[in-house]
Design a protein around this motif. Structure first.
Motif, PDB file in Angstrom:
ATOM      1  N   ALA A 166       0.831  -1.211   0.000  1.00  0.00           N
ATOM      2  CA  ALA A 166       0.000   0.000   0.000  1.00  0.00           C
ATOM      3  C   ALA A 166       0.859   1.253   0.000  1.00  0.00           C
ATOM      4  N   ALA A 167       1.980   1.215   0.739  1.00  0.00           N
ATOM      5  CA  ALA A 167       2.874   2.375   0.786  1.00  0.00           C
ATOM      6  C   ALA A 167       3.518   2.630  -0.567  1.00  0.00           C
ATOM      7  N   CYS A 168       3.924   1.563  -1.253  1.00  0.00           N
ATOM      8  CA  CYS A 168       4.509   1.717  -2.592  1.00  0.00           C
ATOM      9  C   CYS A 168       3.538   2.412  -3.538  1.00  0.00           C
ATOM     10  N   ALA A 169       2.257   2.102  -3.386  1.00  0.00           N
ATOM     11  CA  ALA A 169       1.244   2.701  -4.253  1.00  0.00           C
ATOM     12  C   ALA A 169       0.937   4.142  -3.845  1.00  0.00           C
ATOM     13  N   GLU A 170       0.799   4.374  -2.543  1.00  0.00           N
ATOM     14  CA  GLU A 170       0.414   5.695  -2.058  1.00  0.00           C
ATOM     15  C   GLU A 170       1.493   6.732  -2.357  1.00  0.00           C
TER      16      GLU A 170
END
Length: 208
Positions: A166-170
């Motif tokens: 999720a962090a990679c996407a955000e």
């Protein structure tokens, strides 16, 4: 134009493997930024879309090579050639055994460090592409590495894995803007993880 390539092996048998965490990461980016549905292109499953940045949307192509991990360069090289892009326009998301589980590091250029997928891509486009390295840890002995990366994440790992993806996407706007160091820092801020050095972990296991 940016190409985001997520390494892994094709098919449901491998979908949950540590070796497929790169493919998982680009899937999450595609979901977060509402990319178009997958279609077959460049020996890959490809999705087109855009990632918003302060200077406007950056067009991006997500690739999940279907050539098997060790031949990923065939797919990635074909896409770069088609769009007449340079290695600086390519970010490869891949598993990294020399990072502790959940850790994340960006790197541009360099060697393959034993990663056959990275070696394959370097052979096709040169070494100067950008790498998004997702830590999966080291099993402790060289002969255990293949089994480790070709096994699924354990249930107890799902929490940090979901946070990291999720962090990679955000944080993707920073990546799209070419701010790799800031992207790395933001991913680790959003998904903090143990800073353990897997080289020390391996030594400790070998000493037992």
């Amino acid at each position: 134009m940016l190409i985001l390539a997520g390494l892994g092996n094709p098919g449901g048998r491998y979908a949950g493997n540590r070796h497929n965490v790169g493919a998982m990461a680009v899937d999450e980016i595609a979901r977060r930024w509402n990319f178009a549905p997958e279609r077959s292109r460049f020996q890959s499953l490809a999705r087109e879309g855009g990632i918003d940045t302060p200077k406007g949307a950056v067009r991006a192509l997500i690739l999940k090579p279907q050539t098997y991990y060790n031949d990923s360069g065939n797919a990635v090289g074909e896409a770069l050639k088609f769009y007449k892009l340079t290695p600086a326009d390519l970010v490869v998301f891949h598993d990294e055994i020399d990072l502790a589980p959940g850790r994340f590091r960006m790197k541009a250029g360099g060697g393959a460090a034993g990663n056959n997928g990275i070696r394959s891509i370097s052979g096709q486009v040169g070494p100067d592409f950008r790498r998004a390295r997702l830590g999966v840890g080291h099993p402790g002995h060289k002969e255990l590495v293949q089994g480790h990366v070709l096994s699924d994440f354990h249930k107890v790992e799902q929490a940090w894995l979901s946070e990291l993806l999720a962090a990679c996407a955000e944080a993707a706007p920073l990546l799209a803007a070419g701010e790799d160091e800031k992207y790395q820092a933001e991913v680790m801020r959003l998904a903090p993880a143990d800073k353990a050095d897997t080289r020390q972990q391996r030594q400790g296991r070998n000493d037992q």
